[in-house]
Design a protein around this motif. Sequence first.
Motif, PDB file in Angstrom:
ATOM      1  N   TYR A   5       0.746   2.118   4.042  1.00 37.28           N
ATOM      2  CA  TYR A   5       1.175   2.013   2.656  1.00 37.28           C
ATOM      3  C   TYR A   5       0.006   2.361   1.743  1.00 37.28           C
ATOM      4  O   TYR A   5      -1.120   1.933   1.997  1.00 37.28           O
ATOM      5  CB  TYR A   5       1.648   0.586   2.338  1.00 37.28           C
ATOM      6  N   GLN A   7      -0.873   1.149  -0.964  1.00 38.20           N
ATOM      7  CA  GLN A   7      -1.518  -0.061  -1.470  1.00 38.20           C
ATOM      8  C   GLN A   7      -2.234  -0.833  -0.370  1.00 38.20           C
ATOM      9  O   GLN A   7      -2.926  -1.810  -0.646  1.00 38.20           O
ATOM     10  CB  GLN A   7      -0.513  -0.963  -2.174  1.00 38.20           C
ATOM     11  N   ARG A   9      -1.101  -2.760   1.997  1.00 36.06           N
ATOM     12  CA  ARG A   9      -0.581  -4.083   2.351  1.00 36.06           C
ATOM     13  C   ARG A   9       0.945  -4.043   2.383  1.00 36.06           C
ATOM     14  O   ARG A   9       1.561  -3.138   1.846  1.00 36.06           O
ATOM     15  CB  ARG A   9      -1.043  -5.132   1.352  1.00 36.06           C
ATOM     16  N   GLY A  40       5.779  -0.003  -2.588  1.00 38.22           N
ATOM     17  CA  GLY A  40       4.328   0.104  -2.427  1.00 38.22           C
ATOM     18  C   GLY A  40       3.820   1.522  -2.370  1.00 38.22           C
ATOM     19  O   GLY A  40       2.709   1.769  -1.882  1.00 38.22           O
TER      20      GLY A  40
END
Length: 48
Positions: A5, A7, A9, A40
Amino acid sequence: MADMYPQGRYGEVDAVAAAAEFLLSDASSWITGQVLGVDGGLSSLRKS
Protein backbone atom coordinates in the motif's frame (compact mmCIF):
# COMPACT_ATOMS: atom_id res chain seq x y z
CA MET A 1 1.66 -7.26 2.74
CA ALA A 2 1.11 -3.78 4.19
CA ASP A 3 4.16 -2.57 2.25
CA MET A 4 2.24 -2.91 -1.03
CA TYR A 5 0.00 0.00 0.00
CA PRO A 6 1.33 3.48 -0.81
CA GLN A 7 0.67 4.51 2.79
CA GLY A 8 2.62 1.49 4.03
CA ARG A 9 -0.06 0.21 6.35
CA TYR A 10 -3.38 -1.58 6.41
CA GLY A 11 -6.59 0.39 6.55
CA GLU A 12 -8.73 0.53 9.64
CA VAL A 13 -12.49 0.16 9.94
CA ASP A 14 -12.58 3.69 11.36
CA ALA A 15 -11.33 5.10 8.04
CA VAL A 16 -14.29 3.64 6.18
CA ALA A 17 -16.66 4.77 8.93
CA ALA A 18 -15.25 8.32 8.77
CA ALA A 19 -15.79 8.41 5.00
CA ALA A 20 -19.37 7.22 5.43
CA GLU A 21 -19.98 9.76 8.19
CA PHE A 22 -18.67 12.53 5.95
CA LEU A 23 -20.89 11.47 3.04
CA LEU A 24 -23.92 11.38 5.33
CA SER A 25 -23.18 14.84 6.73
CA ASP A 26 -24.08 18.29 5.43
CA ALA A 27 -20.39 18.84 4.66
CA SER A 28 -20.78 16.65 1.57
CA SER A 29 -23.98 18.29 0.32
CA TRP A 30 -22.26 19.76 -2.76
CA ILE A 31 -20.69 16.45 -3.84
CA THR A 32 -22.44 14.55 -6.61
CA GLY A 33 -21.51 11.62 -8.85
CA GLN A 34 -18.07 10.94 -7.38
CA VAL A 35 -16.26 7.79 -6.39
CA LEU A 36 -14.55 8.08 -3.03
CA GLY A 37 -11.76 5.54 -2.88
CA VAL A 38 -10.99 4.52 0.69
CA ASP A 39 -8.17 2.13 -0.14
CA GLY A 40 -4.94 3.74 1.03
CA GLY A 41 -3.97 4.56 -2.54
CA LEU A 42 -3.90 0.93 -3.70
CA SER A 43 -6.18 1.62 -6.68
CA SER A 44 -3.74 4.25 -7.99
CA LEU A 45 -0.96 1.74 -8.50
CA ARG A 46 -0.22 0.36 -11.96
CA LYS A 47 -0.29 -3.40 -12.29
CA SER A 48 2.69 -4.82 -14.11
